[in-house]
Design an enzyme around this catalytic site. Sequence first.
Site, PDB file in Angstrom:
ATOM      1  N   GLY A 152     -50.218  -6.348   2.766  1.00  0.00           N
ATOM      2  CA  GLY A 152     -50.032  -7.035   3.922  1.00  0.00           C
ATOM      3  C   GLY A 152     -50.922  -6.644   5.215  1.00  0.00           C
ATOM      4  N   LYS A 153     -51.817  -7.262   4.635  1.00  0.00           N
ATOM      5  CA  LYS A 153     -53.042  -7.330   6.106  1.00  0.00           C
ATOM      6  C   LYS A 153     -52.748  -8.077   6.636  1.00  0.00           C
ATOM      7  CE  LYS A 153     -56.402  -6.970   2.782  1.00  0.00           C
ATOM      8  NZ  LYS A 153     -55.548  -6.746   1.308  1.00  0.00           N
ATOM      9  N   SER A 154     -53.192  -9.794   6.223  1.00  0.00           N
ATOM     10  CA  SER A 154     -53.140 -10.318   6.941  1.00  0.00           C
ATOM     11  C   SER A 154     -51.942 -10.713   7.900  1.00  0.00           C
ATOM     12  CB  SER A 154     -53.224 -12.220   5.333  1.00  0.00           C
ATOM     13  OG  SER A 154     -54.581 -12.081   4.886  1.00  0.00           O
TER      14      SER A 154
ATOM     15  N   SER B 299     -61.288  -4.766   1.057  1.00  0.00           N
ATOM     16  CA  SER B 299     -63.235  -4.201   1.795  1.00  0.00           C
ATOM     17  C   SER B 299     -63.015  -2.287   0.704  1.00  0.00           C
ATOM     18  CB  SER B 299     -63.425  -3.987   3.201  1.00  0.00           C
ATOM     19  OG  SER B 299     -61.936  -3.305   3.608  1.00  0.00           O
TER      20      SER B 299
ATOM     21  N   LEU C 231     -54.781  -2.786  -0.416  1.00  0.00           N
ATOM     22  CA  LEU C 231     -55.176  -3.771  -2.051  1.00  0.00           C
ATOM     23  C   LEU C 231     -54.781  -5.439  -1.742  1.00  0.00           C
ATOM     24  CD1 LEU C 231     -53.103  -1.666  -4.454  1.00  0.00           C
ATOM     25  CD2 LEU C 231     -55.004  -1.806  -4.288  1.00  0.00           C
ATOM     26  N   SER C 232     -54.476  -5.490  -2.934  1.00  0.00           N
ATOM     27  CA  SER C 232     -53.845  -7.218  -2.153  1.00  0.00           C
ATOM     28  C   SER C 232     -52.611  -7.461  -2.381  1.00  0.00           C
ATOM     29  CB  SER C 232     -55.007  -8.170  -3.802  1.00  0.00           C
ATOM     30  OG  SER C 232     -54.494  -9.726  -3.467  1.00  0.00           O
ATOM     31  N   GLY C 233     -51.976  -8.538  -1.220  1.00  0.00           N
ATOM     32  CA  GLY C 233     -51.196  -8.191  -1.196  1.00  0.00           C
ATOM     33  C   GLY C 233     -50.118  -6.399  -0.906  1.00  0.00           C
TER      34      GLY C 233
END
Length: 197
Positions: A37-39, A106, A33-35
């Site tokens: 921590g992927k990046s 994604s 999900l957005s937020g």
Amino acid sequence: MKNNIVWHKAAISKKDRERLNGHKSCVLWFTGLSGSGKSTLANEVDRQLYARRIKSYVLDGDNIRHGLNKGLGFSKQDRIENIRRIGEVAKLFVDSGQIVLTAFISPFREDRDQARKLFSDDEFIEVHLDCPLNICEQRDPKGLYSKARSGEIKQFTGIDSPYEVPLNPQLTIKTSEQSIEKAAEQVISYLEQNSYF
């Protein structure tokens, strides 16, 4: 038109480049999900790989939409095309002998599976960042959840568009339960244990 396009064989193979680099190439496909921590995690893993002199590069969702995918919106079809293009770009990085880290929500399992098909079995490492929606909303680093809740953003993953959790990811990382450094060490440990370097 396709009949006139022929794949040109490179003089230097992927295996040649891996030998020169001293490590195998692969894609670390961060999804969540957005937020979640992927990046942040992708960049920390990249930093740790760089410290080990391993050739790597991060493809970040927002950054890619500033250039290669700037003409795409957030409809389901545009999201599918966004991930298709990223899969193709990631494949080029893997062919160049590098470890590429992709940081994209994604959200659709089918799209991730299509990306996986571009690679051999050991080249695609799906990393699911498992973070509860309420924690992602509390973080809300870009203010997107509050905009989605107020109706400013439509088709936002986790609010009014689904996120399909990976069924068999190579790694699941609970980013709400550990530091980014520890999470990155988990990824590095996976790569070491599976002889990528």
